[in-house]
Design a protein around this motif. Sequence first.
Motif, PDB file in Angstrom:
ATOM      1  N   VAL A 186     -93.885 -14.281  -7.420  1.00  0.00           N
ATOM      2  CA  VAL A 186     -95.058 -15.291  -8.863  1.00  0.00           C
ATOM      3  C   VAL A 186     -94.299 -14.370  -9.621  1.00  0.00           C
ATOM      4  O   VAL A 186     -93.995 -13.246  -9.772  1.00  0.00           O
ATOM      5  N   VAL A 187     -95.014 -14.987 -11.435  1.00  0.00           N
ATOM      6  CA  VAL A 187     -94.009 -13.678 -12.544  1.00  0.00           C
ATOM      7  C   VAL A 187     -95.859 -13.808 -12.860  1.00  0.00           C
ATOM      8  O   VAL A 187     -96.867 -13.950 -12.853  1.00  0.00           O
ATOM      9  N   GLY A 188     -95.766 -12.011 -13.502  1.00  0.00           N
ATOM     10  CA  GLY A 188     -97.092 -12.018 -13.968  1.00  0.00           C
ATOM     11  C   GLY A 188     -96.592 -10.285 -14.564  1.00  0.00           C
ATOM     12  O   GLY A 188     -95.495 -10.074 -13.886  1.00  0.00           O
ATOM     13  N   PHE A 189     -97.774 -10.308 -15.604  1.00  0.00           N
ATOM     14  CA  PHE A 189     -97.043  -9.469 -16.436  1.00  0.00           C
ATOM     15  C   PHE A 189     -99.017  -8.871 -16.630  1.00  0.00           C
ATOM     16  O   PHE A 189     -99.905  -9.185 -16.715  1.00  0.00           O
ATOM     17  N   ARG A 190     -98.329  -7.673 -17.144  1.00  0.00           N
ATOM     18  CA  ARG A 190     -99.898  -7.087 -17.630  1.00  0.00           C
ATOM     19  C   ARG A 190    -100.576  -7.198 -19.017  1.00  0.00           C
ATOM     20  O   ARG A 190     -99.422  -8.186 -19.758  1.00  0.00           O
ATOM     21  N   SER A 191    -101.321  -6.971 -19.109  1.00  0.00           N
ATOM     22  CA  SER A 191    -102.485  -7.270 -20.978  1.00  0.00           C
ATOM     23  C   SER A 191    -100.890  -6.958 -21.742  1.00  0.00           C
ATOM     24  O   SER A 191    -100.927  -5.942 -21.744  1.00  0.00           O
ATOM     25  N   GLY A 192    -100.974  -7.410 -23.063  1.00  0.00           N
ATOM     26  CA  GLY A 192    -100.095  -7.011 -23.630  1.00  0.00           C
ATOM     27  C   GLY A 192     -98.826  -7.238 -23.409  1.00  0.00           C
ATOM     28  O   GLY A 192     -97.215  -7.120 -24.269  1.00  0.00           O
ATOM     29  N   HIS A 193     -98.397  -8.477 -22.561  1.00  0.00           N
ATOM     30  CA  HIS A 193     -96.905  -7.953 -21.770  1.00  0.00           C
ATOM     31  C   HIS A 193     -96.181  -6.607 -22.560  1.00  0.00           C
ATOM     32  O   HIS A 193     -94.990  -7.006 -22.674  1.00  0.00           O
ATOM     33  N   ALA A 233     -91.659 -15.004 -25.254  1.00  0.00           N
ATOM     34  CA  ALA A 233     -92.202 -15.634 -26.286  1.00  0.00           C
ATOM     35  C   ALA A 233     -93.381 -16.449 -25.973  1.00  0.00           C
ATOM     36  O   ALA A 233     -94.020 -16.920 -26.166  1.00  0.00           O
ATOM     37  N   LEU A 234     -93.547 -15.605 -24.817  1.00  0.00           N
ATOM     38  CA  LEU A 234     -95.385 -16.439 -24.576  1.00  0.00           C
ATOM     39  C   LEU A 234     -95.895 -15.952 -25.289  1.00  0.00           C
ATOM     40  O   LEU A 234     -96.417 -15.284 -25.749  1.00  0.00           O
ATOM     41  N   PRO A 235     -97.102 -17.017 -24.998  1.00  0.00           N
ATOM     42  CA  PRO A 235     -98.187 -16.244 -25.901  1.00  0.00           C
ATOM     43  C   PRO A 235     -99.277 -15.440 -25.489  1.00  0.00           C
ATOM     44  O   PRO A 235     -99.142 -15.261 -23.712  1.00  0.00           O
ATOM     45  N   GLU A 236     -99.895 -14.765 -26.233  1.00  0.00           N
ATOM     46  CA  GLU A 236    -100.100 -13.560 -25.824  1.00  0.00           C
ATOM     47  C   GLU A 236    -101.528 -14.308 -24.442  1.00  0.00           C
ATOM     48  O   GLU A 236    -102.116 -15.296 -24.551  1.00  0.00           O
ATOM     49  N   GLY A 237    -101.255 -13.430 -23.272  1.00  0.00           N
ATOM     50  CA  GLY A 237    -102.133 -13.007 -22.490  1.00  0.00           C
ATOM     51  C   GLY A 237    -101.741 -14.356 -20.803  1.00  0.00           C
ATOM     52  O   GLY A 237    -101.930 -14.397 -20.064  1.00  0.00           O
ATOM     53  N   ALA A 238    -101.036 -14.703 -21.313  1.00  0.00           N
ATOM     54  CA  ALA A 238    -100.156 -15.917 -20.273  1.00  0.00           C
ATOM     55  C   ALA A 238     -99.694 -15.010 -19.921  1.00  0.00           C
ATOM     56  O   ALA A 238     -98.901 -13.752 -19.923  1.00  0.00           O
ATOM     57  N   PHE A 239     -99.785 -15.426 -18.308  1.00  0.00           N
ATOM     58  CA  PHE A 239     -99.176 -15.159 -16.749  1.00  0.00           C
ATOM     59  C   PHE A 239     -99.762 -13.799 -16.468  1.00  0.00           C
ATOM     60  O   PHE A 239     -99.369 -12.311 -16.303  1.00  0.00           O
ATOM     61  N   THR A 240    -100.989 -13.360 -16.797  1.00  0.00           N
ATOM     62  CA  THR A 240    -102.088 -11.861 -16.791  1.00  0.00           C
ATOM     63  C   THR A 240    -103.235 -12.339 -15.948  1.00  0.00           C
ATOM     64  O   THR A 240    -103.272 -13.143 -15.166  1.00  0.00           O
ATOM     65  N   LEU A 241    -102.977 -10.974 -15.443  1.00  0.00           N
ATOM     66  CA  LEU A 241    -104.704 -11.263 -14.519  1.00  0.00           C
ATOM     67  C   LEU A 241    -105.391 -12.418 -14.870  1.00  0.00           C
ATOM     68  O   LEU A 241    -106.239 -13.009 -14.111  1.00  0.00           O
TER      69      LEU A 241
END
Length: 189
Positions: free
Chosen positions: A52-59, A71-79
């Motif tokens: 899966v693709v995943g990021f911390r809050s704030g990318h 270009a991801l929106p804030e919060g996308a692909f976070t927990l």
Amino acid sequence: MKGSTVMSDTALLVMDIQKSIVDRIATPDYLPRLTQAVEAARNAGIPVLHVVVGFRSGHPEASGRNKTFGALPEGAFTLKDPGAAIHPDIAPRPDEVVITKKRISAFAGSDLEMVLRSGGLSHLVLAGVATSGVVLSTCRQAADLDYRLTVLADGCADADEEVHRVLTEKVFPRQAEVTTVEEWSGTLS
């Protein structure tokens, strides 16, 4: 993962089957077909690795210079993003490994290679969304790392059907065996 009796060096990589990604695929028989591949692997004792693709809050891992992830929106692909969850039709079992990556390839920013090496896994069977994204990038990198590769052509999907066709018929065969979910599943019986 260790101790599987059939094809002990093989793993099925199910990549980017996250709700917000799969929702873009219009083919209604895609998820049932992918489920067939996952169940066939499980029944044969082949490890299923969920990527899966995943990021911390704030990318903080996603540079603004990166056209895709910057270009991801804030919060996308976070927990906290419900769209980042693995689609329930393919939900991992408690004993299945989930690999979180930070870029398009399953290897980029993840511990995938360590998991494969530790499990003695040298044959990767690839499936996922998108054919022109995670499947292409992972296939190329895995080939460069000398993994034996199989691509499940109909276990992959792309928003552009022509790109999918060119990749599965012309590009992937240079580095991988390309087959269908049904043909691959039949070899496991």
